[in-house]
Design an enzyme around this catalytic site. Structure first.
Site, PDB file in Angstrom:
ATOM      1  N   SER A  55       0.840  -1.202   0.000  1.00  0.00           N
ATOM      2  CA  SER A  55       0.000   0.000   0.000  1.00  0.00           C
ATOM      3  C   SER A  55       0.871   1.245   0.000  1.00  0.00           C
ATOM      4  CB  SER A  55      -0.897   0.020   1.232  1.00  0.00           C
ATOM      5  OG  SER A  55      -1.426   1.317   1.384  1.00  0.00           O
ATOM      6  N   HIS A 113      -1.344  -1.299  -4.194  1.00  0.00           N
ATOM      7  CA  HIS A 113      -2.612  -0.910  -3.557  1.00  0.00           C
ATOM      8  C   HIS A 113      -2.604   0.602  -3.341  1.00  0.00           C
ATOM      9  CE1 HIS A 113      -6.139  -1.834  -1.009  1.00  0.00           C
ATOM     10  NE2 HIS A 113      -5.696  -0.896  -0.190  1.00  0.00           N
ATOM     11  N   ASP A 158      -4.703   3.757  -1.800  1.00  0.00           N
ATOM     12  CA  ASP A 158      -5.765   4.111  -0.855  1.00  0.00           C
ATOM     13  C   ASP A 158      -6.251   5.532  -1.095  1.00  0.00           C
ATOM     14  OD1 ASP A 158      -6.030   1.801   0.951  1.00  0.00           O
ATOM     15  OD2 ASP A 158      -3.899   2.184   1.340  1.00  0.00           O
ATOM     16  N   MET A 215      -8.706   8.449   0.046  1.00  0.00           N
ATOM     17  CA  MET A 215      -9.458   8.888   1.236  1.00  0.00           C
ATOM     18  C   MET A 215      -9.924  10.325   1.059  1.00  0.00           C
ATOM     19  SD  MET A 215      -6.892   7.482   4.142  1.00  0.00           S
ATOM     20  CE  MET A 215      -6.385   5.763   4.204  1.00  0.00           C
ATOM     21  N   HIS A 269      -8.446   1.319  -3.865  1.00  0.00           N
ATOM     22  CA  HIS A 269      -9.356   1.135  -2.729  1.00  0.00           C
ATOM     23  C   HIS A 269      -9.987   2.487  -2.408  1.00  0.00           C
ATOM     24  CE1 HIS A 269      -9.591   0.092   1.893  1.00  0.00           C
ATOM     25  NE2 HIS A 269     -10.777   0.250   1.347  1.00  0.00           N
ATOM     26  N   MET A 274     -12.034   4.869  -0.383  1.00  0.00           N
ATOM     27  CA  MET A 274     -12.642   5.155   0.927  1.00  0.00           C
ATOM     28  C   MET A 274     -13.261   6.545   0.810  1.00  0.00           C
ATOM     29  SD  MET A 274      -9.604   3.534   3.220  1.00  0.00           S
ATOM     30  CE  MET A 274      -8.464   3.580   1.832  1.00  0.00           C
ATOM     31  N   MET A 331     -11.382  -5.364   5.770  1.00  0.00           N
ATOM     32  CA  MET A 331     -10.578  -4.413   6.536  1.00  0.00           C
ATOM     33  C   MET A 331     -10.227  -5.043   7.886  1.00  0.00           C
ATOM     34  SD  MET A 331     -10.064  -1.813   4.610  1.00  0.00           S
ATOM     35  CE  MET A 331      -9.066  -1.055   5.886  1.00  0.00           C
ATOM     36  N   GLY A 372      -8.669   4.415   7.230  1.00  0.00           N
ATOM     37  CA  GLY A 372      -8.346   5.833   7.391  1.00  0.00           C
ATOM     38  C   GLY A 372      -6.867   6.095   7.634  1.00  0.00           C
ATOM     39  N   ASP A 414      -6.592  -6.166   4.661  1.00  0.00           N
ATOM     40  CA  ASP A 414      -6.025  -4.817   4.556  1.00  0.00           C
ATOM     41  C   ASP A 414      -5.959  -4.161   5.929  1.00  0.00           C
ATOM     42  OD1 ASP A 414      -5.209  -2.340   3.720  1.00  0.00           O
ATOM     43  OD2 ASP A 414      -6.992  -1.890   2.519  1.00  0.00           O
ATOM     44  N   GLY A 415      -4.731  -4.014   6.431  1.00  0.00           N
ATOM     45  CA  GLY A 415      -4.516  -3.320   7.699  1.00  0.00           C
ATOM     46  C   GLY A 415      -3.758  -4.171   8.698  1.00  0.00           C
ATOM     47  N   GLY A 475       1.174  -1.963   4.034  1.00  0.00           N
ATOM     48  CA  GLY A 475       1.751  -0.633   3.882  1.00  0.00           C
ATOM     49  C   GLY A 475       3.015  -0.494   4.704  1.00  0.00           C
TER      50      GLY A 475
HETATM   51  C1  DX5 Z   1      -6.156   1.800   5.688  1.00  0.00           C
HETATM   52  C2  DX5 Z   1      -5.787   1.413   4.288  1.00  0.00           C
HETATM   53  C3  DX5 Z   1      -4.692   0.428   4.206  1.00  0.00           C
HETATM   54  C4  DX5 Z   1      -3.395   0.910   4.818  1.00  0.00           C
HETATM   55  C5  DX5 Z   1      -2.731  -0.286   5.408  1.00  0.00           C
HETATM   56  O1  DX5 Z   1      -7.296   2.586   5.664  1.00  0.00           O
HETATM   57  O2  DX5 Z   1      -6.894   0.866   3.597  1.00  0.00           O
HETATM   58  O3  DX5 Z   1      -4.490  -0.011   2.881  1.00  0.00           O
HETATM   59  O4  DX5 Z   1      -2.530   1.504   3.911  1.00  0.00           O
HETATM   60  O5  DX5 Z   1      -1.597   0.156   6.086  1.00  0.00           O
HETATM   61  P1  DX5 Z   1      -0.809  -0.757   7.107  1.00  0.00           P
HETATM   62  O6  DX5 Z   1      -0.303  -1.942   6.317  1.00  0.00           O
HETATM   63  O7  DX5 Z   1       0.265   0.137   7.593  1.00  0.00           O
HETATM   64  O8  DX5 Z   1      -1.785  -1.176   8.176  1.00  0.00           O
HETATM   65 ZN    ZN Z   2      -6.508  -0.068   1.561  1.00  0.00          ZN
END
Ligand code: DX5
Ligand code: ZN
Length: 219
Positions: free
Chosen positions: A10, A35, A37, A39, A68, A70, A139, A144, A177-178, A199
């Site tokens: 990510s 990936h 993200d 937001m 993704h 959000m 998730m 976020g 994811d997360g 990420g």
């Molecule tokens: C969070 C995102 C994730 C995020 C994951 O809202 O959707 O994709 O980047 O990050 P890590 O791997 O650091 O939890």
């Molecule tokens: Zn994500």
């Protein structure tokens, strides 16, 4: 259905001052997908980047762009992300009342369609759209922010989704994811996930290739 494990770093955890270079480096380090993200400061309490940045990065690597969203609403922006170079577009089941329409739109744009589900949303929420999706994003933190702790409470949901998906006979991927690291990935995979978004554990590592390899099952 056993599909090869996909690792999708990510970009959220990368150095935003050097985005193009980060994309090239992580692709060379063995990432399967990238990936991205998105937001909006409304659906989630943070703002990241939009379609212009996705478009600017498109030429940096050939790997699939897993976008993704959000954001709410989603529908007015689906075409922009498709045109920017997204290969997969994933929308949240919680983002609005017209998930079915959003998925129709994504497929109409010729992209793979995904649905993301927040930690408090049950697996059953996606049952009526299983015939329309290529990917489910479970998730494993509240969306976020990067760098949060993996929620083991989501493992049971992953297992439920695995059963629901296998019953369809379709090759729908289950993405987690997360909070995914070399320590949490095995539990997610054992529960039925086949696609790992990571990420912090990739972009926070000194050696991206080693971090990616450490999450792949041995053998
Ligand atoms: C969070 C995102 C994730 C995020 C994951 O809202 O959707 O994709 O980047 O990050 P890590 O791997 O650091 O939890
Ligand atoms: Zn994500």
């Amino acid at each position: 259905m056993n599909q090869p494990i996909v690792i999708a770093p990510s970009l959220l955890a990368s150095d935003f001052a050097r985005l193009g270079e980060e994309v090239r480096t992580v692709a060379a380090a063995g990432a399967d997908w990238l990936h991205l993200d998105i937001m909006d400061g409304h659906f989630v309490p943070n703002i990241s980047f939009g379609p212009m940045v996705v478009k600017a990065l498109r030429a940096a690597a050939a790997l699939p762009f897993d976008v993704h969203l959000m954001i709410a609403p989603t529908d007015p922006f689906l075409a922009a992300f498709a045109e920017a170079g997204a290969d997969h577009i994933c929308v949240h089941v919680e983002a609005g009342p017209h998930l079915h329409r959003s998925l129709q739109t994504i497929r109409g744009l010729g992209k793979l369609a995904g649905v993301a589900i927040n930690p408090a949303t049950p697996a059953e929420a996606i049952a009526p759209v299983l015939d329309m999706i290529d990917l489910v994003n479970v998730m494993t933190v509240n969306p976020g922010f990067g760098g949060q702790k993996f929620l083991p409470s989501q493992l049971e949901k992953i297992a439920t989704l695995r059963r629901m998906i296998d019953a369809t006979g379709r090759a729908i991927r289950i993405e987690v994811d997360g909070g995914i690291t070399a320590a949490t990935a095995p539990d997610a995979i054992a529960a039925g996930a086949d696609t790992l978004v990571a990420g912090t554990s990739v972009f926070g590592a000194a050696d991206y290739a080693a971090a990616i390899a450490s999450m792949r099952p041995a053998g």
